[in-house]
Design a protein around this motif. Structure first.
Motif, PDB file in Angstrom:
ATOM      1  N   PHE A   1      17.056  33.437 -40.230  1.00  0.00           N
ATOM      2  CA  PHE A   1      16.035  32.864 -39.358  1.00  0.00           C
ATOM      3  C   PHE A   1      14.685  32.750 -40.084  1.00  0.00           C
ATOM      4  CE2 PHE A   1      19.040  34.393 -36.173  1.00  0.00           C
ATOM      5  CZ  PHE A   1      19.044  33.355 -35.255  1.00  0.00           C
ATOM      6  N   TYR A   2      14.410  33.711 -40.956  1.00  0.00           N
ATOM      7  CA  TYR A   2      13.076  33.780 -41.566  1.00  0.00           C
ATOM      8  C   TYR A   2      13.168  33.688 -43.081  1.00  0.00           C
ATOM      9  CZ  TYR A   2      12.070  35.276 -36.867  1.00  0.00           C
ATOM     10  OH  TYR A   2      11.971  35.329 -35.516  1.00  0.00           O
ATOM     11  N   ALA A   3      13.299  34.842 -43.717  1.00  0.00           N
ATOM     12  CA  ALA A   3      13.332  34.854 -45.174  1.00  0.00           C
ATOM     13  C   ALA A   3      14.801  34.918 -45.610  1.00  0.00           C
ATOM     14  CB  ALA A   3      12.524  36.037 -45.685  1.00  0.00           C
ATOM     15  N   ASP A   4      15.122  35.810 -46.501  1.00  0.00           N
ATOM     16  CA  ASP A   4      16.496  35.903 -46.990  1.00  0.00           C
ATOM     17  C   ASP A   4      17.202  36.965 -46.152  1.00  0.00           C
ATOM     18  OD1 ASP A   4      18.693  35.536 -48.645  1.00  0.00           O
ATOM     19  OD2 ASP A   4      18.020  37.042 -50.081  1.00  0.00           O
ATOM     20  N   ASP A   5      17.444  36.628 -44.890  1.00  0.00           N
ATOM     21  CA  ASP A   5      17.887  37.642 -43.937  1.00  0.00           C
ATOM     22  C   ASP A   5      19.320  38.108 -44.153  1.00  0.00           C
ATOM     23  OD1 ASP A   5      15.465  36.861 -42.866  1.00  0.00           O
ATOM     24  OD2 ASP A   5      16.309  35.874 -41.127  1.00  0.00           O
TER      25      ASP A   5
END
Lengths: 388, 388, 388, 388
Positions: free
Chosen positions: A246-250
């Motif tokens: 959803f955001y960074a390298d989740d």
């Protein structure tokens, strides 16, 4: 739209490599939560990966991470894998968990550290020679945290030199796969931050160098399927690391965050010739989930890839091309959406049964007692973790 | 524009709290690189923080993290701090590193875990009663990684209940400070993701509840100085956690990534009455840098805050208001930029000397031999880490 | 750190091209606010650009946009420019404001539209032959709004074909400059979305094809100075479109949103050989500000580039290299920051005076009466707008 | 999972308001492409909206935009609507397309402009009194492009004052709905940028003030369904503006960019009591698509909302709650996904037929000849545009 029966034969080509490290403990910088039954050695990781393949039929190979999966006898490890119905796959290098690499590896300002990193790549290639692996995958944590910290231009030259040395050691059937990542663990600049950088280096190296596209490694808003199409066009898409975020390298389960994006990616893979027996594009999971059970998390991911591949195969190419060439924006979009919204789950369950596989791999795994068995057996020793 | 002499008296109000955990080892999920001389206990952390204050005169207090900084005798710890020229400050709760908290703390679905988290907050308040700390800072790692994983609506109710229980235990002079964070370690939803959520809860709790604004905890592109202005207007800005970042919560040195943003934030702080003897806004660093030396990293950060505060104080308010009220976009912007581009560094050095401080705190620290001393002395024992 | 006197000779190489369209009305999709004195034809745009050069000495050429700046006699237009102390520069093509181009130009599914777009590029090259312009700049609005709307893979082939046709018409001293843009006006995919795509096409075309880097055309968080360094290394950085932005392609005054980023970009330009008499990198403004006065907005922008160039030239390269090679993160960063924080404004004012220019170009323009003059004279006719 | 038959009765509550302005020409700042048959006056817009309702049964009301839809006789306009089977809905104010509003409206530094904006709101309320509309929707373009341009703190006070004046004019059954938007057309700061700001103002105003959530108006990565849950909890969710976007405020067809996000949003709406006969949450489209046909684009959007609502209603709440309370991350997620992946399209077609509606509204519209009819009839006059 194509019918499921029409596309079923193509589903047989699907093979998704599993990363050995996905079965160890992993977490965030805030906390790594341990799980029961986590493997303690490469064999146990392979056994877990083999379990995923047993219930899905989709994951015939296991990627190794060196030095995490170093063993004395790779032939023996290969036989262990074969006995469990899988084979050893890609060799992943690691130049980010030694103190020497705090400020870089192939791009470090100190020649000694750069040489050490190259020597590690040589070691990986030697392991490939033993395991018969085709691909050396290189992901670098190299980068800087502060403007001025290092000479980012010079580091590109060092990077090119180091890669060249490794490339020159490859046997003709082997490949060097260079992964890119937008940020993290470096916070100001990353030495291979985007597909353009990876492509430029691979183009300079030669035909055996290809790009690895990790679906979690892009700037917000990046159209990933465009990159897929472009790299296929340029003949440089080597492999995928699948996960979602959803955001960074989740590092979440593939397709969990944006299933439609996964569909679009797979559609461009198929459109561009990246799927099927004639393609050399490698498909791998690379997700290190933190809070859900390890093995079911991998099962869910390969099923998600399988389901989305089926949907992408269902697209009616002729109708789509006709709408596109008529400039009918809404009709063309609807043809694509029709395939996405088709519920392929029960057809896929039947298809699995027809191949001697469980209709519901998640349930089959839960009922197998494997989770309870490894939790009971794997007591003592130290659990494999992400980075151990 | 104001002259440096005119603003110098206001500089004396500056006080930036240091977090005890900034002096321990920290890192990313990929690797924590250990450093020489890292503290092994709360006293050594305080000693390091005191060293920062010694050379800058800007950091008179130290925030504690419970349980990382638990001691048997807080009076004694307080005297230790006083002997080193600093005092104990904010108490930070920690409900994210116990296995019980994997799926939440104050918002956990299990009443037992929620009660445990509340009990921890009670414990923190008791410590505050001993240390004389004003602020209980609550940052929650609570959230979920997958849609459906939990009932995000219900969790807000549980959150409200838990906070209420803690709030009701506060002495009249104490405050509950609720921090928000956009994402991480949870990847799908965070239970306090934005200032609006923190504000809504603090408004419901009462006057002693305030919002903590961590400069690294926002979505890409968020105008942070607007939030500063809004929270000051609403009477709800309790404290700052200063750091900087290029991407996610990078925890870099304050002002390192975007010095102009730091300037704008400090300008709105001053504009809105958040700076000076009449303000109750607390200023704290919260950065866990990974690769640079711990103590100089903190020194650089407090100096950056100091330099930017000076620049923000230099803004010619009358001229600015005149240009704004004339609708002269370019002139108004230029008046602000004039202050930002003013080089205050040598004036600040003179000002420090006039107060018995080193002209160059970075050099003074380097020459003090403290780094070499702690590297030599702090052998054995286990280094404090972020999370230990 | 270098002294201003040491770097002053290098400042003389600075030349920033102005876009003719910056002087017309522009706005957002919500509203274009008209301004008094806006030019009504190419000559008046050139006169305005010349005024910027008159007070700054930094803007010796004017880029044209075809068809917005079409005239019957380009020789005459060139002489008009020369009489005003400037020359005609880059020719910018426009394949986005004709109804035919709604679904694409060089990448349109209809051969007729693709041919029309190529014919427009031919026309631009013919104009270049007359004006003596070196560069044909191609920015394409081509892209799609919906998944499935078009075949993004096939469009790359059409793009390659169209570019090849234009490239083959270039005279030896001419260049084709391909700009990339992350998104807008297309919202799902853009046919040239990133530097990698532009680079891949330019590499295929040949040595006369180069990449244009517009500082506003990247995904959030992109490290632009890295791209500068990479393109310079690859020999493919053709030109800059300077502007600044907080969010999307905001088209604000250069350096207004993040002055430190502008500094880092210019530092990498200099580091990589992109600045000075031996460089062929073209510097241009491309900002369409909406609410501030047009001419002063351009003056402010060229001054910002000039000031940041001076700061970037001040970096002490030897000290920086020494700190970098010692792995001293904080020292290396501080050396860079020292240059950034140096206030060069009064030195630059003196330098300008020494060259017969106004100390304060903004004030000089305000006092010149030019704004009042054009507001009075340019009555009637239709104001040039962005797109007219 | 629930069966379609079980949820069918709930589908009858669905009503999605259409914006009159969606039927006029719209575009980007680069170009507005005109379409055939575009309405030339409010009546023709209403007729087009009524056509959407005719084939879908889902869009019983039309929102007006003042002054775009100003008429002399609103009673007559209301009767025209009723004759076409729809009614007049929300009144949208417009304080962004008059020259006076270039630097703000309710937040403008000049009292005269602020008063003018308030007078416009009064005018809208008077129209509401005539049309019987419940909601006054206020979206403000107010903001600044440059740091320092205006006093962002003071503007909040002016905003509060202006809103209060309008609020005080409301009849008891009327509501003031305050929309927020992350950025655009202002590029540095927006006066109502986030739900927190809108909430704080609405809370201060009183029970008749509510927040409007436009799905396209958030920072990248924002978890919108969390905001839905939070606003419902706080009793402040007034209405939705539905659309979708990949990047900024792209204004694409609802559900086109991320169908799973639309599903999650609708799930939280239902979970939080925002759907059904007892809810006062208003659902509206607000998309200004550029390149696809206007009426079919709206039909597709309302169908997408309808399909996703059905999927969200299918979620097995009991099973979900059980998995959530067991902390079974994968099971809980799977229960949610099961509903999302269910193909409801043919059930919905049957349901429509059972209500006397076309099985395939897109086809029914295409076959109706309406598009050809309006293209032929609406010749001459000036086409309504976005902003005209």
């Amino acid at each position: 739209m194509s019918s499921f029966d029409q596309i079923a034969p193509q589903l047989e080509h699907q093979a998704i490599e599993l990363p050995s490290w996905a079965f160890g403990n992993s977490g965030t910088r805030f906390r790594v939560f341990p799980q029961a039954g986590v493997p303690r050695n490469p064999e146990e990781k392979i056994a877990d990966a083999a379990k995923v393949n047993e219930v899905t039929g989709l994951a015939p190979s296991v990627a190794l991470h060196i030095p995490w999966d170093k063993v004395d006898d790779y032939d023996k490890l290969g036989r262990f894998a074969a006995d469990h119905g899988v084979r050893l796959g890609t060799i992943n290098s690691n130049t980010f968990q030694d103190d020497d690499y705090m400020l870089g590896s192939l791009t470090h300002h100190d020649q000694r550290v750069r040489d050490k990193a190259v020597a590690h790549l040589y070691e990986c290639i030697e392991i490939m020679n033993t395991t018969g692996s085709r691909d050396l995958k290189i992901w670098l944590a190299d980068g800087t945290n502060y403007p001025g910290q290092a000479d980012i231009r010079q580091r590109q030259e060092w990077l090119a030199e180091g890669l060249k040395k490794a490339y020159d050691k490859l046997a003709p059937q082997q490949r060097l796969i260079l992964e890119y990542k937008f940020f993290e663990p470096a916070f100001y600049h990353t030495d291979v931050p985007d597909w353009g950088t990876s492509y430029a280096h691979c183009a300079a190296l030669g035909d055996q160098a290809k790009v690895c596209l990790d679906t979690g490694h892009h700037a917000p808003g990046t159209n990933i399927e465009f990159i897929v199409a472009q790299l296929l066009r340029l003949g440089k898409l080597g492999s995928f690391d699948f996960n979602s975020r959803f955001y960074a390298d989740d590092d979440l389960i593939v397709g969990a965050a944006d299933p439609f994006q996964l569909f679009r990616i797979l559609y461009e893979v198929i459109r561009g010739g990246g799927y099927g027996p004639d393609s050399e594009v490698a498909f791998m999971l690379d997700q290190c989930h933190n809070i859900e059970a390890k093995i079911p998390g991998q099962i869910r991911s390969v099923l998600n890839v399988s389901e989305m591949t089926a949907r992408a195969l269902l697209v009616d190419h002729d109708a789509l091309a006709a709408a596109q060439n008529a400039g009918d924006v809404l009709a063309a979009n609807q043809i694509l959406m029709d395939a996405f919204y088709t519920d392929v789950r029960s057809d896929l369950a039947d298809w699995r049964v027809s191949r001697g596989l469980p209709a519901d791999p998640m349930a089959a795994y839960a009922e197998s007692g494997y989770a309870e068995q490894i939790a009971a057996e794997r007591i003592g020793g130290s659990q494999a973790g992400w980075g151990a």
